[in-house]
Design a protein around this motif. Sequence first.
Motif, PDB file in Angstrom:
ATOM      1  N   GLN A  21       0.842  -1.198   0.000  1.00 58.01           N
ATOM      2  CA  GLN A  21       0.000   0.000   0.000  1.00 58.01           C
ATOM      3  C   GLN A  21       0.877   1.248   0.000  1.00 58.01           C
ATOM      4  O   GLN A  21       1.592   1.491   0.961  1.00 58.01           O
ATOM      5  CB  GLN A  21      -0.886   0.023   1.247  1.00 58.01           C
ATOM      6  CG  GLN A  21      -1.872  -1.124   1.326  1.00 58.01           C
ATOM      7  CD  GLN A  21      -2.158  -1.511   2.763  1.00 58.01           C
ATOM      8  OE1 GLN A  21      -2.030  -0.707   3.670  1.00 58.01           O
ATOM      9  NE2 GLN A  21      -2.537  -2.760   2.961  1.00 58.01           N
ATOM     10  N   LEU A  22       0.784   2.000  -1.096  1.00 54.78           N
ATOM     11  CA  LEU A  22       1.515   3.265  -1.124  1.00 54.78           C
ATOM     12  C   LEU A  22       0.549   4.362  -0.716  1.00 54.78           C
ATOM     13  O   LEU A  22      -0.641   4.271  -0.980  1.00 54.78           O
ATOM     14  CB  LEU A  22       2.037   3.552  -2.527  1.00 54.78           C
ATOM     15  CG  LEU A  22       3.020   2.539  -3.114  1.00 54.78           C
ATOM     16  CD1 LEU A  22       3.487   3.004  -4.485  1.00 54.78           C
ATOM     17  CD2 LEU A  22       4.214   2.342  -2.201  1.00 54.78           C
ATOM     18  N   SER A  23       1.066   5.379  -0.093  1.00 53.62           N
ATOM     19  CA  SER A  23       0.162   6.445   0.295  1.00 53.62           C
ATOM     20  C   SER A  23       0.662   7.755  -0.342  1.00 53.62           C
ATOM     21  O   SER A  23       1.020   8.699   0.334  1.00 53.62           O
ATOM     22  CB  SER A  23       0.120   6.453   1.821  1.00 53.62           C
ATOM     23  OG  SER A  23      -0.097   7.669   2.334  1.00 53.62           O
ATOM     24  N   ASN A  24       0.708   7.718  -1.702  1.00 54.61           N
ATOM     25  CA  ASN A  24       1.148   8.894  -2.453  1.00 54.61           C
ATOM     26  C   ASN A  24       0.395   8.966  -3.779  1.00 54.61           C
ATOM     27  O   ASN A  24       0.759   8.272  -4.740  1.00 54.61           O
ATOM     28  CB  ASN A  24       2.661   8.828  -2.704  1.00 54.61           C
ATOM     29  CG  ASN A  24       3.138  10.002  -3.535  1.00 54.61           C
ATOM     30  OD1 ASN A  24       2.362  10.915  -3.853  1.00 54.61           O
ATOM     31  ND2 ASN A  24       4.406   9.978  -3.897  1.00 54.61           N
ATOM     32  N   PRO A  25      -0.667   9.796  -3.866  1.00 57.00           N
ATOM     33  CA  PRO A  25      -1.472   9.857  -5.087  1.00 57.00           C
ATOM     34  C   PRO A  25      -0.687  10.366  -6.299  1.00 57.00           C
ATOM     35  O   PRO A  25      -1.063  10.090  -7.444  1.00 57.00           O
ATOM     36  CB  PRO A  25      -2.602  10.833  -4.720  1.00 57.00           C
ATOM     37  CG  PRO A  25      -2.142  11.558  -3.503  1.00 57.00           C
ATOM     38  CD  PRO A  25      -1.143  10.691  -2.811  1.00 57.00           C
ATOM     39  N   ASN A  26       0.419  11.045  -6.068  1.00 57.41           N
ATOM     40  CA  ASN A  26       1.200  11.584  -7.196  1.00 57.41           C
ATOM     41  C   ASN A  26       1.751  10.488  -8.101  1.00 57.41           C
ATOM     42  O   ASN A  26       1.922  10.676  -9.299  1.00 57.41           O
ATOM     43  CB  ASN A  26       2.393  12.409  -6.693  1.00 57.41           C
ATOM     44  CG  ASN A  26       1.931  13.583  -5.869  1.00 57.41           C
ATOM     45  OD1 ASN A  26       0.997  14.287  -6.262  1.00 57.41           O
ATOM     46  ND2 ASN A  26       2.546  13.778  -4.723  1.00 57.41           N
ATOM     47  N   LEU A  27       2.051   9.334  -7.480  1.00 54.69           N
ATOM     48  CA  LEU A  27       2.704   8.273  -8.250  1.00 54.69           C
ATOM     49  C   LEU A  27       1.844   7.815  -9.423  1.00 54.69           C
ATOM     50  O   LEU A  27       2.369   7.517 -10.492  1.00 54.69           O
ATOM     51  CB  LEU A  27       3.030   7.079  -7.341  1.00 54.69           C
ATOM     52  CG  LEU A  27       4.158   7.332  -6.339  1.00 54.69           C
ATOM     53  CD1 LEU A  27       4.272   6.185  -5.357  1.00 54.69           C
ATOM     54  CD2 LEU A  27       5.490   7.528  -7.064  1.00 54.69           C
ATOM     55  N   ALA A  28       0.508   7.804  -9.219  1.00 50.81           N
ATOM     56  CA  ALA A  28      -0.403   7.343 -10.277  1.00 50.81           C
ATOM     57  C   ALA A  28      -0.369   8.269 -11.484  1.00 50.81           C
ATOM     58  O   ALA A  28      -0.687   7.852 -12.598  1.00 50.81           O
ATOM     59  CB  ALA A  28      -1.817   7.243  -9.719  1.00 50.81           C
ATOM     60  N   LYS A  75       8.360   0.998  -3.400  1.00 54.45           N
ATOM     61  CA  LYS A  75       7.798   1.326  -4.728  1.00 54.45           C
ATOM     62  C   LYS A  75       8.138   0.223  -5.732  1.00 54.45           C
ATOM     63  O   LYS A  75       7.314  -0.142  -6.569  1.00 54.45           O
ATOM     64  CB  LYS A  75       8.333   2.678  -5.211  1.00 54.45           C
ATOM     65  CG  LYS A  75       7.774   3.847  -4.410  1.00 54.45           C
ATOM     66  CD  LYS A  75       8.015   5.173  -5.102  1.00 54.45           C
ATOM     67  CE  LYS A  75       9.484   5.489  -5.273  1.00 54.45           C
ATOM     68  NZ  LYS A  75       9.693   6.656  -6.148  1.00 54.45           N
ATOM     69  N   LEU A  76       9.338  -0.309  -5.638  1.00 55.84           N
ATOM     70  CA  LEU A  76       9.737  -1.407  -6.542  1.00 55.84           C
ATOM     71  C   LEU A  76       8.785  -2.596  -6.384  1.00 55.84           C
ATOM     72  O   LEU A  76       8.292  -3.151  -7.373  1.00 55.84           O
ATOM     73  CB  LEU A  76      11.183  -1.807  -6.213  1.00 55.84           C
ATOM     74  CG  LEU A  76      11.830  -2.967  -6.976  1.00 55.84           C
ATOM     75  CD1 LEU A  76      13.351  -2.774  -6.979  1.00 55.84           C
ATOM     76  CD2 LEU A  76      11.516  -4.311  -6.382  1.00 55.84           C
ATOM     77  N   LEU A  77       8.493  -2.976  -5.131  1.00 57.20           N
ATOM     78  CA  LEU A  77       7.609  -4.130  -4.886  1.00 57.20           C
ATOM     79  C   LEU A  77       6.202  -3.820  -5.383  1.00 57.20           C
ATOM     80  O   LEU A  77       5.506  -4.692  -5.902  1.00 57.20           O
ATOM     81  CB  LEU A  77       7.588  -4.472  -3.386  1.00 57.20           C
ATOM     82  CG  LEU A  77       8.937  -4.907  -2.787  1.00 57.20           C
ATOM     83  CD1 LEU A  77       8.842  -5.001  -1.264  1.00 57.20           C
ATOM     84  CD2 LEU A  77       9.403  -6.248  -3.369  1.00 57.20           C
ATOM     85  N   TYR A  78       5.787  -2.568  -5.241  1.00 60.04           N
ATOM     86  CA  TYR A  78       4.464  -2.145  -5.711  1.00 60.04           C
ATOM     87  C   TYR A  78       4.399  -2.234  -7.244  1.00 60.04           C
ATOM     88  O   TYR A  78       3.488  -2.834  -7.800  1.00 60.04           O
ATOM     89  CB  TYR A  78       4.195  -0.716  -5.236  1.00 60.04           C
ATOM     90  CG  TYR A  78       2.932  -0.130  -5.789  1.00 60.04           C
ATOM     91  CD1 TYR A  78       1.706  -0.404  -5.198  1.00 60.04           C
ATOM     92  CD2 TYR A  78       2.961   0.700  -6.915  1.00 60.04           C
ATOM     93  CE1 TYR A  78       0.537   0.130  -5.715  1.00 60.04           C
ATOM     94  CE2 TYR A  78       1.796   1.230  -7.436  1.00 60.04           C
ATOM     95  CZ  TYR A  78       0.586   0.945  -6.829  1.00 60.04           C
ATOM     96  OH  TYR A  78      -0.569   1.471  -7.348  1.00 60.04           O
TER      97      TYR A  78
END
Length: 261
Positions: free
Chosen positions: A22-29, A126-129
């Motif tokens: 679970q990432l908690s950064n909407p910018n990544l999308a 992030k890599l695992l995501y």
Amino acid sequence: MAAAKVEEKELENHHNSDCLIQLSNPNLATMKEDVLYHFSLSTSTHDFPAMFGEVKFVCVGGSPSRMNTFIRYVATQLGLDRPGEEFPNICAGTDRYAMYKVGPVLSVSHGMGIPSISIMLHELIKLLYHARCSNVTIIRIGTSGGIGLEPGSVVITRQAVDACFKPEFEQLVLGKRVVRSTDLDEQLVQELMKCSADLSEFTTVVGNTMCTLDFYEGQGRLDGALSSYKQAYLRAAHAAGIRNIEMESSVFAAMCSMCGL
Ligand code: R2B
């Protein structure tokens, strides 16, 4: 329900119960490319699902050479060693961190101290995501100073605590004090402790681990350029259930639990 439908449902349920990153950064999308600067990897130049999709265990530790030794050990244990062949450093494009992989196991170095492991963890998570990994177990293996233990003992951390013995990781984020909890996975602690039953060469205990910001004064050592040794402090730490001191556990616990690891 017909057999095929039942199977489909079971698969769906299984998939739903998967533990995802679970990432908690909407910018990544919204980003076309995610560059993992300190790994020298990028989503536009590397196929993360193909390279890392099967990863289930990540072991992190301070030094690159130890993480290489570790991957060779794991490879032998899993029967996946390649006689005469070296394991390539996946992060060969940089000398910041080193990363090795065998089967479902990834071994990554993180350097020393909270800032260094924190940079590595942002990029690793992030890599695992991006690789769409699920049900990943992550463990930090490292050296530490023992309190009230024989040298060479192993401490399995139940809780990471700060220098005031609190199970908290405090960070300044944009000038504000943010406090995050440092709980670890109790089931994993018990599983690791069970493994120690087969090992008689050294003592293994479960205890709290104190995470400090430096190696010398912060750990009450006698041999720094400055010294603030006080035996009473180490005795109080022992009374608070602390069995070892190192420099990464609090941010490791906080970041991993925030990201569903
Ligand atoms: C243990 O060993 C290192 C300092 O020598 C540091 O990374 C730590 O936590």
